[in-house]
Motif scaffolding. Structure first.
Motif, PDB file in Angstrom:
ATOM      1  N   GLU A 116    -108.320 172.881  20.154  1.00 34.07           N
ATOM      2  CA  GLU A 116    -109.238 173.946  20.029  1.00 34.07           C
ATOM      3  C   GLU A 116    -108.844 174.630  21.176  1.00 34.07           C
ATOM      4  O   GLU A 116    -109.226 174.121  22.165  1.00 34.07           O
ATOM      5  CB  GLU A 116    -110.771 174.048  19.814  1.00 34.07           C
ATOM      6  N   MET A 117    -108.390 176.189  21.818  1.00 33.79           N
ATOM      7  CA  MET A 117    -108.289 176.764  22.465  1.00 33.79           C
ATOM      8  C   MET A 117    -108.688 178.446  22.511  1.00 33.79           C
ATOM      9  O   MET A 117    -108.450 178.614  21.777  1.00 33.79           O
ATOM     10  CB  MET A 117    -106.833 176.163  23.353  1.00 33.79           C
ATOM     11  N   LEU A 118    -108.645 178.349  24.054  1.00 37.23           N
ATOM     12  CA  LEU A 118    -109.211 179.959  23.467  1.00 37.23           C
ATOM     13  C   LEU A 118    -107.720 180.813  23.629  1.00 37.23           C
ATOM     14  O   LEU A 118    -106.591 180.495  24.542  1.00 37.23           O
ATOM     15  CB  LEU A 118    -109.535 181.127  24.967  1.00 37.23           C
ATOM     16  N   ALA A 119    -107.437 182.047  22.667  1.00 35.77           N
ATOM     17  CA  ALA A 119    -106.406 182.378  22.304  1.00 35.77           C
ATOM     18  C   ALA A 119    -105.863 183.913  23.262  1.00 35.77           C
ATOM     19  O   ALA A 119    -104.752 184.505  23.451  1.00 35.77           O
ATOM     20  CB  ALA A 119    -105.809 182.755  21.343  1.00 35.77           C
ATOM     21  N   GLU A 120    -107.505 184.378  23.132  1.00 37.96           N
ATOM     22  CA  GLU A 120    -107.167 186.066  23.674  1.00 37.96           C
ATOM     23  C   GLU A 120    -108.603 185.786  23.820  1.00 37.96           C
ATOM     24  O   GLU A 120    -109.986 185.958  23.124  1.00 37.96           O
ATOM     25  CB  GLU A 120    -107.249 186.703  23.440  1.00 37.96           C
ATOM     26  N   ALA A 121    -109.128 186.871  24.971  1.00 35.38           N
ATOM     27  CA  ALA A 121    -111.027 186.347  25.416  1.00 35.38           C
ATOM     28  C   ALA A 121    -111.723 185.540  25.080  1.00 35.38           C
ATOM     29  O   ALA A 121    -111.554 184.873  25.595  1.00 35.38           O
ATOM     30  CB  ALA A 121    -110.972 188.195  24.563  1.00 35.38           C
ATOM     31  N   GLU A 122    -112.594 185.987  24.359  1.00 31.40           N
ATOM     32  CA  GLU A 122    -113.153 184.748  24.101  1.00 31.40           C
ATOM     33  C   GLU A 122    -112.679 183.659  22.369  1.00 31.40           C
ATOM     34  O   GLU A 122    -113.763 183.296  22.197  1.00 31.40           O
ATOM     35  CB  GLU A 122    -114.898 185.023  23.790  1.00 31.40           C
ATOM     36  N   VAL A 123    -111.497 184.169  22.411  1.00 33.37           N
ATOM     37  CA  VAL A 123    -111.649 183.666  20.394  1.00 33.37           C
ATOM     38  C   VAL A 123    -110.833 182.259  20.687  1.00 33.37           C
ATOM     39  O   VAL A 123    -109.871 182.465  21.341  1.00 33.37           O
ATOM     40  CB  VAL A 123    -110.652 185.275  19.728  1.00 33.37           C
TER      41      VAL A 123
END
Length: 344
Positions: free
Chosen positions: A87-94
């Motif tokens: 699980e990682m950030l894809a963009e902004a806080e998503v």
């Protein structure tokens, strides 16, 4: 008088015999004994990404699928059967998931979402077939250059990838495992070679597992919608996952996602465009927390030949056989600010 006694004894005898028959039909203690024997059974092999024992040859290439974690995409399908989820950030806080399958083949996976280059590199490190629907510019360049075998919904929308009617785009793209295998066959991708194995704890090591109490841990990604909580269940010996306050379960049957290893690591994050996309460094290593059986250890992490593994005192730490969830968080502000552990 003798006749009455004889009839009475016969009736009691029949009653006792009937009770015994009913008791024999119930699986009571025998089921528990059988279950215990199964747990103690010695297996000839183990699956490389889960460490679960098997008497079959654990053949089969890993398959890594980009799974949507937007609130409109929850609950997802297939997460409970993944050997490892990153699980990682894809963009902004998503945040977004990379769910890796090898020991189990889910009937359907999704919603499938677009790729990022660091997810692709994780899949490459596991020699996995990479599945996504869409891509960032950096991810597109890697895929177009043949960096990893892949199937993408941009090319197979409506064929290998299907849109469901109970969700709206871009949260409605799904793929079945049969279609993954079909796509691999059509593209002559090898699905036979198994990945290199992670290191797993033995039964003796599990008995001596040490660490600080960690019945609950909360990870902040800067938004309550994407904040994660893991709660340890003493009865099952596994962690339950919650996102935005809701337990993570399967869409179809509400099967809960239950985990044996929670591996939280911090890595350097750099925003690379005006959409908030990032570059995440998964090569240099850093600090981490490892939660197993309700206990937590402070560790380091290293990228060893494409595998993100926990290290302590210079040696690799084994994982508990079972399911693993890896949360990657920014090193700024880092573990201390982003992770809260309830030790009570």
């Amino acid at each position: 008088m003798k006749l009455k006694v004889t009839v009475f004894i016969l009736a009691v005898s029949m009653l006792i015999t009937g009770c015994k028959s009913e008791e024999d039909a119930k699986p009571k203690e025998k089921a528990i004994e059988t279950s215990s024997k199964v747990e103690e059974k010695q297996f000839s092999n183990a699956f490389p990404l889960s460490g679960i024992g098997t008497n079959e040859e654990p053949e089969g290439r890993a398959v890594a699928v980009m799974i949507n974690n937007h609130p409109d995409a929850r609950p997802q399908s297939g997460l409970s059967q993944a050997d490892i989820v990153y699980e990682m950030l894809a963009e902004a806080e998503v945040t977004r998931f990379l769910a890796v399958y090898q020991s189990e083949k889910p009937e359907k996976v999704g919603p499938v979402r677009s790729a990022r280059d660091y997810y692709i590199k994780l899949a490459k490190g596991l020699d996995a077939l990479f599945i996504a629907h869409g891509y960032s510019p950096d991810a597109k360049a890697l895929l177009a250059g043949g960096y990893v075998d892949h199937l993408n919904g941009i090319a197979y929308d409506g064929t290998l990838f299907k849109r469901v009617d109970f969700r709206k785009a871009p949260h409605n793209s799904y793929i079945t495992y049969k279609n993954i295998e079909k796509g691999a066959e059509d593209n002559s991708f090898n699905l036979d070679s198994q990945p290199d194995s992670f290191t797993f704890l033995t039964k003796e090591q599990l008995k001596d597992l040490q660490g600080n109490p960690a019945p609950s841990v909360m990870i902040s990604y800067g938004s309550k919608v994407f904040d994660v909580t893991f709660e340890y269940d003493e009865e099952s010996g596994k962690y339950k996952r919650f996102s935005g306050g809701e337990q993570t379960v399967e869409y179809e049957k509400e099967t809960p996602v239950l985990l044996d290893n929670i591996f939280i690591i911090e890595a350097s994050h750099q925003v690379v465009d005006n959409k908030g996309r990032r570059d995440i460094n998964l090569e240099n290593g850093g600090k981490g927390y490892l939660l197993q059986k309700g206990k937590m250890n402070e560790v380091q992490w290293q990228n060893k030949d494409g595998h993100i593994v926990p290290i302590k005192n210079g040696a690799e730490i084994g994982l508990v056989p079972g399911k693993t969830w890896v949360n990657v968080i920014p090193d700024q502000p880092g573990l201390i600010e982003s992770v809260s552990v309830d030790s009570e």
